[in-house]
Design an enzyme around this catalytic site. Structure first.
Site, PDB file in Angstrom:
ATOM      1  N   HIS A 101       0.843  -1.205   0.000  1.00 44.37           N
ATOM      2  CA  HIS A 101       0.000   0.000   0.000  1.00 44.37           C
ATOM      3  C   HIS A 101       0.867   1.240   0.000  1.00 44.37           C
ATOM      4  CE1 HIS A 101       0.616  -1.363   4.153  1.00 44.37           C
ATOM      5  NE2 HIS A 101       0.625  -0.083   4.513  1.00 44.37           N
ATOM      6  N   HIS A 103       0.849   5.167   1.037  1.00 44.77           N
ATOM      7  CA  HIS A 103       0.182   6.197   1.848  1.00 44.77           C
ATOM      8  C   HIS A 103       0.262   7.528   1.104  1.00 44.77           C
ATOM      9  CE1 HIS A 103       0.287   4.034   5.877  1.00 44.77           C
ATOM     10  NE2 HIS A 103       1.234   3.356   5.237  1.00 44.77           N
TER      11      HIS A 103
HETATM   12  P1  DGP Z   1       1.664   0.391   7.397  1.00 42.06           P
HETATM   13  O1  DGP Z   1       2.280   0.705   8.725  1.00 42.06           O
HETATM   14  O2  DGP Z   1       2.389   1.078   6.264  1.00 42.06           O
HETATM   15  O3  DGP Z   1       1.469  -1.089   7.178  1.00 42.06           O
HETATM   16  O4  DGP Z   1       0.223   1.067   7.446  1.00 42.06           O
HETATM   17  C1  DGP Z   1      -0.956   0.353   7.558  1.00 42.06           C
HETATM   18  C2  DGP Z   1      -2.066   1.356   7.666  1.00 42.06           C
HETATM   19  O5  DGP Z   1      -3.294   0.686   7.487  1.00 42.06           O
HETATM   20  C3  DGP Z   1      -2.144   2.075   9.018  1.00 42.06           C
HETATM   21  O6  DGP Z   1      -1.916   3.480   8.816  1.00 42.06           O
HETATM   22  C4  DGP Z   1      -3.564   1.816   9.506  1.00 42.06           C
HETATM   23  C5  DGP Z   1      -4.263   1.295   8.280  1.00 42.06           C
HETATM   24  N1  DGP Z   1      -5.267   0.270   8.550  1.00 42.06           N
HETATM   25  C6  DGP Z   1      -5.097  -0.892   9.242  1.00 42.06           C
HETATM   26  N2  DGP Z   1      -6.232  -1.592   9.277  1.00 42.06           N
HETATM   27  C7  DGP Z   1      -7.146  -0.869   8.570  1.00 42.06           C
HETATM   28  C8  DGP Z   1      -8.517  -1.086   8.246  1.00 42.06           C
HETATM   29  O7  DGP Z   1      -9.129  -2.095   8.593  1.00 42.06           O
HETATM   30  N3  DGP Z   1      -9.126  -0.112   7.515  1.00 42.06           N
HETATM   31  C9  DGP Z   1      -8.463   1.014   7.105  1.00 42.06           C
HETATM   32  N4  DGP Z   1      -9.163   1.914   6.394  1.00 42.06           N
HETATM   33  N5  DGP Z   1      -7.177   1.242   7.384  1.00 42.06           N
HETATM   34  C10 DGP Z   1      -6.529   0.307   8.111  1.00 42.06           C
END
Ligand code: DGP
Length: 115
Positions: A101, A103
């Site tokens: 992903h 950001h």
């Molecule tokens: P990373 O640390 O780069 O793996 O960021 C993962 C991101 O994903 C973190 O900023 C929070 C987000 N995240 C985790 N679970 C969910 C979810 O169920 N829904 C959404 N919208 N975001 C999520």
């Protein structure tokens, strides 16, 4: 699709998300724990665990990921003020969700620190 992957479950519609964009190959939705007024995650629908798992076959996919984020920055009206694109990779990179992903973070002055 790995059953336990949160982002694959969002792609499958099994977990709700605030979706801003989708097409055949990609999905963009708001981060559940936003670090700035705009915090969007752009993901490929296909399960790729991390940027370390990309290959030469993913050149177009990797490019699209950035272009989608760029277009969303325009829609979110943060293109002119600026923003940050971040991909965390594996443990030392602070990656929490093992589905690639990007950001898109903006809407406020971000710190100059990267780590
Ligand atoms: P990373 O640390 O780069 O793996 O960021 C993962 C991101 O994903 C973190 O900023 C929070 C987000 N995240 C985790 N679970 C969910 C979810 O169920 N829904 C959404 N919208 N975001 C999520």
């Amino acid at each position: 699709m790995p059953e336990e992957c949160i982002f694959c479950r969002i792609v499958a519609g099994q977990i709700p998300a605030d979706i801003l964009y989708q097409d055949d190959g990609f999905l963009a939705f708001r981060d559940i724990s936003p670090q700035a007024p705009t915090h969007v995650l752009v993901i490929p629908k296909t399960h790729i665990a991390s940027s370390a798992d990309l290959t030469d076959d993913h050149v177009e996919l990797a490019g699209r990921l950035i272009i989608i984020a760029r277009n969303l920055a325009e829609k979110e009206a943060i293109a002119e003020s600026g923003y940050r694109l971040v991909i965390n990779c594996r443990s030392d990179g602070g990656q929490q969700v093992p589905h690639l992903h990007l950001h898109l973070i903006g809407g406020r002055q971000l710190s100059g620190r990267l780590g």
